[in-house]
Motif scaffolding. Structure first.
Motif, short mmCIF file in Angstrom:
data_model
loop_
_atom_site.label_atom_id
_atom_site.label_comp_id
_atom_site.label_asym_id
_atom_site.label_seq_id
_atom_site.Cartn_x
_atom_site.Cartn_y
_atom_site.Cartn_z
N ASN A 105 40.55 40.70 29.94
CA ASN A 105 40.35 40.31 31.29
C ASN A 105 41.63 40.27 32.22
N GLU A 106 42.72 40.08 31.66
CA GLU A 106 43.88 40.06 32.73
C GLU A 106 44.35 41.36 33.14
N PRO A 107 44.50 42.33 32.21
CA PRO A 107 45.09 43.64 33.00
C PRO A 107 43.86 44.44 33.50
N PHE A 108 42.75 44.11 33.13
CA PHE A 108 41.60 44.95 33.96
C PHE A 108 41.30 44.12 35.02
N THR A 109 41.59 42.90 35.49
CA THR A 109 41.56 42.12 36.53
C THR A 109 42.52 42.62 37.60
N LYS A 110 43.84 42.55 36.97
CA LYS A 110 44.87 42.80 37.65
C LYS A 110 44.80 44.59 38.31
N ALA A 111 44.30 45.46 37.43
CA ALA A 111 44.26 46.90 37.81
C ALA A 111 43.16 46.63 39.02
N LEU A 112 41.97 46.44 38.88
CA LEU A 112 40.83 46.62 39.63
C LEU A 112 41.30 45.71 41.01
N THR A 113 41.50 44.50 41.10
CA THR A 113 42.15 43.64 42.21
C THR A 113 43.11 44.51 43.10
N GLU A 114 44.07 45.17 42.26
CA GLU A 114 45.22 45.79 43.17
C GLU A 114 44.46 47.22 43.90
N LEU A 115 43.52 47.80 42.81
CA LEU A 115 42.96 49.09 43.53
C LEU A 115 42.04 48.46 44.87
N VAL A 116 41.33 47.31 44.70
CA VAL A 116 40.64 46.92 45.93
C VAL A 116 41.49 46.61 47.14
N THR A 117 42.39 45.95 47.05
CA THR A 117 43.62 45.45 48.03
C THR A 117 44.26 46.75 48.52
N THR A 118 44.56 47.71 47.60
CA THR A 118 44.82 48.96 48.35
C THR A 118 44.11 49.71 49.22
N TYR A 119 42.93 50.10 48.48
CA TYR A 119 41.99 51.06 49.10
C TYR A 119 40.87 50.62 49.89
N LYS A 120 40.38 49.27 49.67
CA LYS A 120 39.69 48.56 50.55
C LYS A 120 38.21 49.12 50.49
N PRO A 121 37.28 48.78 49.37
CA PRO A 121 36.01 49.26 49.30
C PRO A 121 35.18 48.15 50.18
N GLU A 122 34.13 48.42 50.51
CA GLU A 122 33.19 47.56 51.22
C GLU A 122 32.48 46.94 50.25
N ILE A 123 31.83 48.03 49.42
CA ILE A 123 30.79 47.32 48.26
C ILE A 123 31.48 47.72 46.84
N LEU A 124 31.39 46.82 46.06
CA LEU A 124 31.81 47.03 44.63
C LEU A 124 30.64 46.63 43.80
N LEU A 125 30.36 47.57 42.93
CA LEU A 125 29.21 47.18 41.96
C LEU A 125 29.56 47.29 40.55
N THR A 130 28.41 42.34 29.11
CA THR A 130 29.25 41.52 28.87
C THR A 130 30.50 41.41 29.42
N LEU A 131 31.07 42.99 29.48
CA LEU A 131 32.27 43.14 30.15
C LEU A 131 32.32 42.98 31.70
N GLY A 132 31.12 43.51 32.06
CA GLY A 132 31.19 43.64 33.47
C GLY A 132 30.92 42.36 34.11
N ARG A 133 30.27 41.36 33.51
CA ARG A 133 30.18 40.18 34.04
C ARG A 133 31.36 39.15 34.03
N ASP A 134 32.29 39.50 33.01
CA ASP A 134 33.58 38.89 33.04
C ASP A 134 34.55 39.42 33.91
N LEU A 135 34.52 40.63 34.09
CA LEU A 135 35.47 41.21 34.87
C LEU A 135 35.05 40.90 36.38
N ALA A 136 33.55 40.98 36.74
CA ALA A 136 33.30 40.75 38.03
C ALA A 136 33.60 39.37 38.44
N GLY A 137 33.38 38.34 37.63
CA GLY A 137 33.72 36.97 37.95
C GLY A 137 35.11 36.76 38.35
#
Ligand SMILES: Cc1cc2nc3c(=O)[nH]c(=O)nc-3n(C[C@H](O)[C@H](O)[C@H](O)COP(=O)(O)OP(=O)(O)OC[C@H]3O[C@@H](n4cnc5c(N)ncnc54)[C@H](O)[C@@H]3O)c2cc1C
Length: 369
Positions: A105-125, A130-137
């Motif tokens: 969870n930790e490195p994936f959350t860090k990588a994805l949140t940093e991508l979002v903060t940098t490139y600013k998507p409007e919608i993220l699906l 099991t993995l997706g639920r954990d990461l999305a939350g």
């Protein structure tokens, strides 16, 4: 008393009364992203289903569709990107790091949140795996944005907001949820809820590589080993082409053998309604429905299943539904394509026998493929 004063309209209620002006800091958010889930080097098919859905949303909004790949350096991540292009992505974001080899969870959350903060998507699906639920939350919590889980329908409304629809009140109602004041608008969708799009030939596109500095020592979770569930006989229920399922109408646990026998004969997988899991007659990963698996087979045979709404939402994507039920008024006949009003305990063995004689092993394989 009724008012006839036309000059004072009633106050706006519901969604119309909500503040719809997006806070300034979120106005730069554009584009639709789909998280491409890698399972030990293989792309989870739900990622392609979401690319199909993401394509529709991006086209409606007039923006681009991107696939997001997080993984270890190597050919698998690049293969995942090529597949994302083949299923409709315009571009891809990639974070490659050795410590993204196994999901944590930790490195994936860090990588994805940093991508979002940098490139600013409007919608993220993301897939509601099991993995997706954990990461999305954890990503939604870190970004302080909304997340609508287990959606059954995604759309954009007139003002461009994501309309994320999901069952509520135990599946008896559908509600549409909007994330009006934060970005990105996040949603998860279970495997097989959305149709698999056609795979195209294009495997090339723009890849934006982003470096997220992470060191192993800072990550609390360690992977000490991997136990595969690849040997589980149940792994493929959601993706099976033919499914036979039994419900409480079968009356006793041993009658489930009739379901298994028919399934085996026609090269199908088998499942059940929820009460059978609650009774311990079948394991939980065989349950079909809202709180079980969503299936999209070419043929679904439901024996002794009433067709309650919570079961229906898991099967209505099937191409052909054959219901066997003693009650002609059972709700399953409202959405089944073919129905037989009879005792399933008698009909199932007859069907098995019929197929045993009529189907060659070759035809059985063909039916299953
Ligand atoms: C929050 C929540 C989530 C839920 N999630 C799920 C879910 O994921 N999946 C799910 O399935 N349910 C789910 N349920 C339960 C659901 O509401 C129903 O209770 C359940 O689906 C009923 O199972 P059934 O059709 O097997 O049994 P029943 O409703 O008891 O129906 C049995 C049917 O068999 C027929 N029958 C009886 N004898 C025979 C016979 N000899 N031959 C043929 N037909 C016969 C009867 O006419 C009847 O229609 C959920 C409920 C809640 C509240």
């Amino acid at each position: 008393m009724l008012s006839t004063n036309r000059e004072s309209p009633p106050p706006a209620v519901g969604r119309a009364a909500m503040k719809k002006e997006l806070p300034e800091q979120f106005k730069a958010h554009r584009h639709v992203w789909v998280f491409i889930e890698l399972e030990r080097g293989k792309v989870h098919p739900v990622s392609f289903e979401l690319l199909g859905e993401g394509r529709k949303l991006a086209d409606k909004l007039g923006v681009q569709l991107a696939g997001v790949v997080l993984g270890p350096p190597g050919e698998f991540t690049w293969f995942a990107i090529a597949e994302a292009f083949a299923y409709g992505a315009d571009l891809a974001y990639l974070v490659e790091a050795p410590l993204l080899a196994d999901y944590r969870n930790e490195p994936f959350t860090k990588a994805l949140t940093e991508l979002v903060t940098t490139y600013k998507p409007e919608i993220l699906l993301l897939g509601a795996t099991t993995l997706g639920r954990d990461l999305a939350g954890s990503v939604a919590t870190t970004l302080l944005t909304g997340l609508t889980a287990d959606c059954t329908e995604l759309d954009v409304d007139a003002d461009g907001s994501l309309a994320a629809t999901r069952p509520t009140f135990g599946g008896s109602l559908l509600c549409t949820i909007y994330t009006l004041n934060c970005r990105p608008q996040m949603a998860t969708v279970r495997p097989r809820v959305m149709a698999m799009p056609q795979r195209g030939n294009n495997q090339i596109g723009r890849v934006i590589q982003h470096d997220v500095p992470m060191i192993e020592e800072e990550i609390v979770t360690k992977v000490v080993g991997f136990l595969s569930d690849g040997l589980s006989a149940t792994a493929n229920l959601a993706y099976a082409d033919v499914v036979v399922a039994g419900g409480l109408g079968l009356g006793a646990a041993e009658n489930l053998n009739l379901v298994k026998k028919l399934a085996q004969t026609i090269g199908a997988d088998y499942g059940c309604s929820r009460p059978l899991v609650q009774k311990g007659w079948m394991p939980a990963d065989r349950q079909i429905g809202q709180t079980g698996k969503t299936i999209r087979p070419k043929l679904y045979i439901a024996a002794g299943i009433s067709g309650a709404i919570q079961h229906r939402v898991g099967v209505e994507g099937a191409d052909l539904i054959l219901a066997i039920n003693t009650d002609p008024n059972a709700p399953i006949f409202d959405f089944a394509h073919l129905g037989v009003v009879t005792d399933a305990i008698r009909l199932l063995p007859s069907l098995t026998e019929l197929f045993t004689h009529r189907l060659s092993p070759h035809s059985r394989d063909k039916l299953a493929n």
